[in-house]
Write an enzyme that holds these catalytic residues in place. Structure first.
Site, short mmCIF file in Angstrom:
data_model
loop_
_atom_site.label_atom_id
_atom_site.label_comp_id
_atom_site.label_asym_id
_atom_site.label_seq_id
_atom_site.Cartn_x
_atom_site.Cartn_y
_atom_site.Cartn_z
N LYS A 185 0.84 -1.19 0.00
CA LYS A 185 0.00 0.00 0.00
C LYS A 185 0.89 1.25 0.00
CE LYS A 185 -3.81 1.93 2.80
NZ LYS A 185 -4.61 1.69 4.03
N SER A 207 -9.70 -0.69 6.92
CA SER A 207 -9.04 -0.50 5.63
C SER A 207 -8.30 -1.70 5.07
CB SER A 207 -8.07 0.69 5.72
OG SER A 207 -8.78 1.89 5.88
N SER A 247 -9.26 1.70 2.87
CA SER A 247 -8.36 2.50 2.07
C SER A 247 -7.28 1.68 1.36
CB SER A 247 -7.71 3.57 2.95
OG SER A 247 -6.89 2.99 3.96
#
Length: 557
Positions: A128, A236, A212
């Site tokens: 990420k 997330s 996210s």
């Protein structure tokens, strides 16, 4: 100016995709809703399909033995990741050439020493875009962070500094090759920013990949990565895992290292963001956690607990599964008395419940302390600074906030003072104790002599959110407030012939009404549906074992 900067950045990333890997005319979402399976396979060789459809645990065995070269594996995943980005907008940074060069070194070292570099030898790992990796930007979706170190210039850290876990992954033998998309601010259940746009769900491009860690979910969902790492402050990791039909674990705070990563609202310590893996199998999640713990991260991150992998905790579940130590007990949680879940999610929970019954384990209806209270406590932590940190990041470029974010942070307000923050921390501690006491009390209901071992719960009211339709995060946020361990497992897919919209639904609020109204069987048809298995704090070994037990049983039904 921000538009030009965003466009240049997006173009520079796209230019790193080799010409021979480019899709001449990518179909629109309407033309090709599902791009998994045979659709994406048409662009790959037979060898690439074999490699990319293996899980990380299997790949690690093949590369460690030399049966598969790290170069072949890396090239295959780079190719599939490139395809995924063209179809889903899931990548922020591409460093395929560096990855292939690193894989070549791993192959040479294995040939010379006859020993793998570590438990993740030759396994491609995606990250990420909060992880700092040398040689590439960390924008976290902000235009104003392009070419800087977290928005600052002249630090000497941009494209040089690396996060602690990046060092540990390299030491474990992993091959890092891309960074994945996030919503700017990180505070959204959908992934969107002004650089790469909206990240779509690979199984159903009517829907979001989640957020996210949405780029991770989309990439792994299309098998463009066998293993990736995301973060979770309100769901997330679990949201994109659930939406994209992959496995993911939200560990408790302090189990895995977060040191040196970019973040929003850094310094807000009431609810810590945690890092955890997403993968295509539970075995791969276990491999990832074990590989990081083997690096003794507590020696390098002051917030990590000195807690090595505990095989004994895992074995207790395995023994229970065999009937050697009695049955397991599960709490069944389907409604938090704030927002009702959609029909496919209710069916997924029911499938897991029936699987547990078939295995001979116990079930208890979960009736905990108020989840609305928990939600309000959690939500308040996101506004300690009234959005000042994220608004500062937007002001660097003058870019607008996506609507999914502006609903939270669009208006400036007054930050909370120390007294207000302390009051919220007291409320959090009190609800943690109240929930603990309730969990303990289930010992009187289980028939096993122990309290419930895990909770079967939805990850969200919906199988996946429609664009601009992530209405409610309460089903994941409660886990963060309580700092519990949670593992997501895929269960089924939406079937419009079965999962009909509810007739005569009686909402208890406008939020409840709006959430249920987003369900359309035709739009959702074929989407993944998952559940989360929630355990107590720092029960990562136990929860992974339970997840493997149930996912294996589900695969046989």
């Amino acid at each position: 100016m921000w538009k030009q900067a965003a466009s240049r950045k997006a173009d520079s990333v796209n230019a790193l995709i080799p010409h021979e890997w480019r899709i001449p005319s990518p179909p629109s979402n309407q033309e090709q809703v599902d791009i998994t399976g045979s659709y994406v396979q048409q662009f790959l060789s037979a060898q690439e399909i074999e490699i990319t459809e293996a899980d990380a645990a299997f790949i690690a065995k093949k590369t460690a033995s030399g049966e598969w070269t790290a170069v072949d594996v890396t090239k295959a995943f780079c190719h599939r990741a490139a395809l995924a980005h063209q179809l889903l907008n899931c990548l922020h940074e591409i460093f395929f050439e560096d990855a292939i060069a690193h894989a070549q070194k791993l192959d040479e070292e294995l040939a010379s020493s006859k020993r793998p570099a570590g438990p993740l030898h030759g396994v491609p790992v995606s990250l990420k875009d909060q992880f700092h990796v040398r040689g590439v930007d960390t924008t976290m979706g902000y235009v104003g962070w392009i070419g800087t170190f977290q928005g600052e210039v002249g630090t000497g850290k941009d494209k040089v500094f690396e996060s602690e876990m990046v060092r540990e992954l390299r030491a474990a033998g992993a091959v890092l090759y891309c960074k994945t998309a996030v919503p700017h601010t990180l505070m959204s259940g959908e992934t969107i920013n002004n650089i790469i746009g909206y990240v779509w769900n690979p199984k159903n491009r009517n829907l979001s990949a989640g957020g996210s860690s949405g780029g991770e979910g989309a990439l792994i969902g299309l098998k463009g990565s066998p293993l990736g790492f995301g973060t979770d402050i309100g769901g997330s990791i679990r949201i994109p895992s659930a939406f994209c039909g992959v496995f993911g674990i939200r560990p408790s705070a302090g189990r895995l290292p977060y040191e040196g990563m970019a973040n929003s609202m850094d310094g807000q310590n009431s609810i810590l963001s945690v890092v955890g893996p997403l993968a295509s199998s539970v075995q791969s999640l276990r491999l990832a956690v074990q590989a990081i713990l083997a690096q003794q991260p507590w020696l390098h991150d002051p917030l990590v607990l000195e807690l090595p992998w505990r095989s004994k905790e895992e074995q207790l579940i395995l023994d229970a599964a065999k009937g050697a130590t009695g049955r397991l007990a599960f709490g069944v949680f389907t409604y938090d008395e704030v927002v009702a879940i959609h029909p496919p999610v209710a069916r997924a929970v029911d499938i897991v419940v029936k699987t547990v019954e078939k295995l001979g384990h116990e079930l208890v209806q979960w009736k905990p302390p108020s989840h609305d209270r928990i939600f309000q406590i959690g939500l308040k932590t996101w506004f300690y600074d009234s959005g000042a940190d994220v608004q500062k990041a937007f002001e660097l470029s003058g870019e607008p906030q996506a609507s999914q974010v502006s609903s939270l942070y669009g208006a400036k307000g007054r930050p909370m003072d120390a007294v207000q923050i302390a009051e919220n921390n007291v409320l959090k501690r009190e609800i943690q104790k109240e929930y603990m006491d309730y969990w303990n009390s289930t010992q009187d209901q289980t028939g096993t002599g122990r309290p419930v071992d895990a909770i079967i719960a939805p990850c969200a009211p919906f199988a996946a959110a429609r664009p601009n339709g992530y209405t409610y995060v309460g089903y994941t946020l409660f886990v963060n407030v309580l700092d519990y361990t949670s593992v997501v497992i895929p269960v089924t897919q939406v079937d419009k012939s079965i999962d009909k919209a509810l007739d005569n639904f009686q909402p208890i609020s406008e939020l409840d009404k709006a959430t249920q109204a987003t369900y359309d069987p035709d739009i959702y048809d074929g989407a993944h549906v998952s559940v989360q298995l929630v355990g107590r704090r720092l029960q990562e070994e136990k929860m992974l074992a339970i997840a493997e037990l149930l996912s294996d049983a589900l695969a046989k039904t």
